[in-house]
Design a protein around this motif. Sequence first.
Motif, PDB file in Angstrom:
ATOM      1  N   TRP A 195      98.531  39.073  69.315  1.00 10.42           N
ATOM      2  CA  TRP A 195      98.745  39.567  67.966  1.00 10.42           C
ATOM      3  C   TRP A 195      99.081  41.055  67.939  1.00 10.42           C
ATOM      4  CZ3 TRP A 195      99.839  35.947  64.862  1.00 10.42           C
ATOM      5  CH2 TRP A 195      99.127  34.730  64.838  1.00 10.42           C
ATOM      6  N   CYS A 196      98.740  41.781  68.981  1.00 12.06           N
ATOM      7  CA  CYS A 196      98.929  43.229  69.001  1.00 12.06           C
ATOM      8  C   CYS A 196      99.725  43.637  70.236  1.00 12.06           C
ATOM      9  CB  CYS A 196      97.566  43.940  69.014  1.00 12.06           C
ATOM     10  SG  CYS A 196      96.605  43.725  67.500  1.00 12.06           S
ATOM     11  N   PRO A 197     100.350  44.818  70.185  1.00 13.42           N
ATOM     12  CA  PRO A 197     101.051  45.303  71.378  1.00 13.42           C
ATOM     13  C   PRO A 197     100.052  45.722  72.451  1.00 13.42           C
ATOM     14  CG  PRO A 197     101.142  46.930  69.610  1.00 13.42           C
ATOM     15  CD  PRO A 197     100.512  45.708  69.021  1.00 13.42           C
ATOM     16  N   SER A 250      88.595  48.115  72.865  1.00  6.82           N
ATOM     17  CA  SER A 250      88.163  46.771  73.245  1.00  6.82           C
ATOM     18  C   SER A 250      88.805  45.723  72.339  1.00  6.82           C
ATOM     19  CB  SER A 250      86.638  46.678  73.163  1.00  6.82           C
ATOM     20  OG  SER A 250      86.198  45.353  73.352  1.00  6.82           O
ATOM     21  N   VAL A 251      88.814  46.003  71.032  1.00  7.29           N
ATOM     22  CA  VAL A 251      89.377  45.063  70.061  1.00  7.29           C
ATOM     23  C   VAL A 251      90.878  44.881  70.288  1.00  7.29           C
ATOM     24  CG1 VAL A 251      89.875  44.700  67.615  1.00  7.29           C
ATOM     25  CG2 VAL A 251      87.613  45.511  68.318  1.00  7.29           C
ATOM     26  N   ILE A 252      91.599  46.004  70.445  1.00  9.13           N
ATOM     27  CA  ILE A 252      93.053  45.924  70.617  1.00  9.13           C
ATOM     28  C   ILE A 252      93.401  45.234  71.929  1.00  9.13           C
ATOM     29  CG2 ILE A 252      95.180  47.264  70.870  1.00  9.13           C
ATOM     30  CD1 ILE A 252      93.876  49.363  69.008  1.00  9.13           C
ATOM     31  N   GLN A 253      92.629  45.531  72.988  1.00 13.08           N
ATOM     32  CA  GLN A 253      92.898  44.879  74.266  1.00 13.08           C
ATOM     33  C   GLN A 253      92.706  43.365  74.164  1.00 13.08           C
ATOM     34  OE1 GLN A 253      91.333  48.664  76.818  1.00 13.08           O
ATOM     35  NE2 GLN A 253      90.934  46.658  77.665  1.00 13.08           N
ATOM     36  N   TYR A 254      91.683  42.924  73.450  1.00 10.66           N
ATOM     37  CA  TYR A 254      91.477  41.488  73.275  1.00 10.66           C
ATOM     38  C   TYR A 254      92.625  40.861  72.494  1.00 10.66           C
ATOM     39  CZ  TYR A 254      89.731  37.129  71.314  1.00 10.66           C
ATOM     40  OH  TYR A 254      89.605  35.819  70.919  1.00 10.66           O
ATOM     41  N   LEU A 255      93.047  41.521  71.404  1.00  8.81           N
ATOM     42  CA  LEU A 255      94.093  40.968  70.546  1.00  8.81           C
ATOM     43  C   LEU A 255      95.493  41.107  71.138  1.00  8.81           C
ATOM     44  CD1 LEU A 255      92.801  42.123  67.041  1.00  8.81           C
ATOM     45  CD2 LEU A 255      92.843  39.794  67.942  1.00  8.81           C
ATOM     46  N   SER A 256      95.622  41.843  72.222  1.00  6.98           N
ATOM     47  CA  SER A 256      96.931  41.992  72.868  1.00  6.98           C
ATOM     48  C   SER A 256      97.003  41.280  74.214  1.00  6.98           C
ATOM     49  CB  SER A 256      97.254  43.476  73.066  1.00  6.98           C
ATOM     50  OG  SER A 256      96.317  44.093  73.927  1.00  6.98           O
ATOM     51  N   LEU A 315     101.473  41.787  62.408  1.00  2.58           N
ATOM     52  CA  LEU A 315     100.203  41.302  61.856  1.00  2.58           C
ATOM     53  C   LEU A 315      98.989  41.876  62.573  1.00  2.58           C
ATOM     54  CD1 LEU A 315     101.117  37.529  61.373  1.00  2.58           C
ATOM     55  CD2 LEU A 315     101.244  39.371  59.694  1.00  2.58           C
ATOM     56  N   CYS A 316      99.200  42.866  63.430  1.00  2.00           N
ATOM     57  CA  CYS A 316      98.099  43.386  64.240  1.00  2.00           C
ATOM     58  C   CYS A 316      96.948  43.895  63.375  1.00  2.00           C
ATOM     59  CB  CYS A 316      98.617  44.489  65.165  1.00  2.00           C
ATOM     60  SG  CYS A 316      97.380  45.128  66.304  1.00  2.00           S
ATOM     61  N   ASP A 317      97.259  44.717  62.372  1.00  2.00           N
ATOM     62  CA  ASP A 317      96.200  45.252  61.510  1.00  2.00           C
ATOM     63  C   ASP A 317      95.395  44.142  60.837  1.00  2.00           C
ATOM     64  OD1 ASP A 317      96.683  47.874  62.079  1.00  2.00           O
ATOM     65  OD2 ASP A 317      97.956  48.242  60.335  1.00  2.00           O
ATOM     66  N   PHE A 318      96.097  43.105  60.364  1.00  2.00           N
ATOM     67  CA  PHE A 318      95.408  41.997  59.701  1.00  2.00           C
ATOM     68  C   PHE A 318      94.461  41.289  60.670  1.00  2.00           C
ATOM     69  CE2 PHE A 318      99.383  42.316  57.192  1.00  2.00           C
ATOM     70  CZ  PHE A 318      98.815  42.580  55.952  1.00  2.00           C
ATOM     71  N   LYS A 319      94.923  41.106  61.889  1.00  2.00           N
ATOM     72  CA  LYS A 319      94.105  40.383  62.862  1.00  2.00           C
ATOM     73  C   LYS A 319      92.882  41.197  63.280  1.00  2.00           C
ATOM     74  CE  LYS A 319      96.639  36.810  62.717  1.00  2.00           C
ATOM     75  NZ  LYS A 319      96.102  35.558  62.117  1.00  2.00           N
ATOM     76  N   ILE A 320      93.004  42.521  63.263  1.00  2.00           N
ATOM     77  CA  ILE A 320      91.839  43.367  63.551  1.00  2.00           C
ATOM     78  C   ILE A 320      90.798  43.194  62.449  1.00  2.00           C
ATOM     79  CG2 ILE A 320      91.074  45.767  63.681  1.00  2.00           C
ATOM     80  CD1 ILE A 320      93.726  46.359  65.132  1.00  2.00           C
TER      81      ILE A 320
END
Length: 672
Positions: free
Chosen positions: A126-128, A115-121, A85-90
């Motif tokens: 939600w992300c790797p 920055s976005v991916i680091q926050y969501l991971s 679900l990583c793309d959706f959460k971005i």
Amino acid sequence: MRRLFTSKKRTLILSVVSLLFFTTQIRLFKISSRVEDGSVKHGTLVQRSALEIRVQEASLGASTSFNVASASFQCTVPGDPVFPLCDFKIKELNKKWDQKCHGEKYKVDLKNSCSVIQYLSEAKAWCPVLPWRQHTIRPTLRTGQGFFRASIRTSLSELLEKLDGERYTWLRKRIIGTWPHWMEAIEELRPKLDLYDRKRKKILLYLSSMGEHKFFLNNAFMGGPLGELAQWCDLISALYVLGHDLTIAFTVDDLPSSLVHPAPDGCVREVSPDGLDLIFTDIMGLLIIAERSGPDYSLHKCKMRVLDSFGTDAEFNFKRYKGEIPGGRSPWGDLDLHLQQFMTMYPHSPDNSFLGFAVPRRKQRKTVKSARTAALVYGKDPAFWKGYGDYIDTVKKYFDEVHSTLGNTEESHRKYQVPEYVINHGIVNITTLIDLLESSKVFVGLGQPYEGPAALEALANGCFFLNPKYNPPLDRTNTGFFAGKPLIRKISSQNPYAEVFVGKPFVQTVDIHNLTEVEGALLEITSTKDEPYLPYEFTHVGMLERVNAYVQNQEFCKSSDWPPLKELKMVLGGEGEACIDACHKKQLTCEPKYFASLNTRESLERSGFLCKSTVFVESLFPPAFDTANGTCLLQSQPLLFSCRATGSDVRLRRLCPCRSYRKEQVALCESC
């Protein structure tokens, strides 16, 4: 002058070196995706220089800032099916931007994909985690604290203290009654497994449906849902024997506070404080935790193991599935879990994990002086008996006595036309049930309850099973009981597992409305010597082995090599054929964990297909080959990988991920 010249010379040299260095870095660095209108493209990570890594780490350090020093740094999402679900959460981050949490507390920069991916991971889950950030992540962020060795428990007292109170009497009786079986099982398992070097895990068991609805526990002695209660008891016993730290909760008030009360500022916590490794619950419990934990839910989601008696299919689980579903969507679906996080009563589908239950039986059976001349009817609820008087009368013709374990009142028995000659024992404990089964020749099914454990309990203790057949099979389109359930599966009899995996002579699957067919089955039963039979996966040893393997190896928070990839065997399905069937023909079972490894054009071409074109689709069937136009279909949404799906378009041939399995232990491969 000399000093001035030296200084100018040094400055010039440094300037030239700096210019050359940054020119080199610009050439190395390619922006492969941007967070424009909220989308980040999956792909290979762009090359990162040592300087960039140091700049990012310096900007983050031990703080909660995800504002990378330069907005020009861009990242792609590492391809990882563990985080579907990583793309959706971005995309959602754009729509659900919260200045206080995202901007002020975590300093996320929407213009900067890193920055976005680091926050969501790292703040969320939600992300790797980006590869160059993995060494900065604390290993205890989302799991229990550290490694402590699990030790086998032989004393029951600590567990019974957790179930103190009159309301839990049925559970205590089941656990106490089966405890000798668990002790025998752990001793039998010791030589087979290394039970000493295991991690002691911190595990929450939240029996939400049993606790939040008073009906279930309060009516346990009146014919309530004893199959689900038995499974919970067996799971609790197995985890306790294996030496794990258990917290047992029945209501929201029993749950750890940090699990259901978000941080006061309304933002995701910097560190998940629950310290849990696993959370076993049911669908209702998951929904409650998801709602109550708020922004912290992603930190708990991968730890969830959901007891789901009948199972959940991919099209119901993935909330955004756009295909047509017979009977429509389910109120118990849309959970977006990995399908193997659902744990079933029977091995209905390899898409889900088979948890099962343990069938109690005596190690040394009582010596029966005379032939068994009694029948025991399967049906604790008097309502199940209505309309089956002629059927029960036919059974009575072949046996001296007909017994039952009916709950409720005598008045209700008369209301639902229970024959007066039936000898009722009421709701009984395990010991009494085994006594009844050992003195009976046949266990008589009435059609309900569906797929309960009692049929295997009867078989294990020497009874034959008269198994009602459904014609046509029951499913969500023709039977109210299954209408809301998140599965397409068709149920062919009261116990399909017993019908298929045990079969004749022990299991006689008949149309109980056809009394001639019933009499034929009864004649075969009465003329056959009774012998107890129980598949290994339903013994206490089999369940203990399986639960231990799941707890130690099954992983949904990060990538893992279990079951080991060396077990993968590629099998081509026939046109429109489900992978379950394609694997079964090769004496293998479908393993959904391996789908991601086959989801490439190269895999399809290695299997003999010539891909004229390749498309990524959200569908239940990829990876697959369209024989009509030569198109290779690849999966774009890992949550839709499905072993059970049957191609409605017969042109499609699926590439199926299969593996070996142990005899009568289908959940485990030969090298697992």
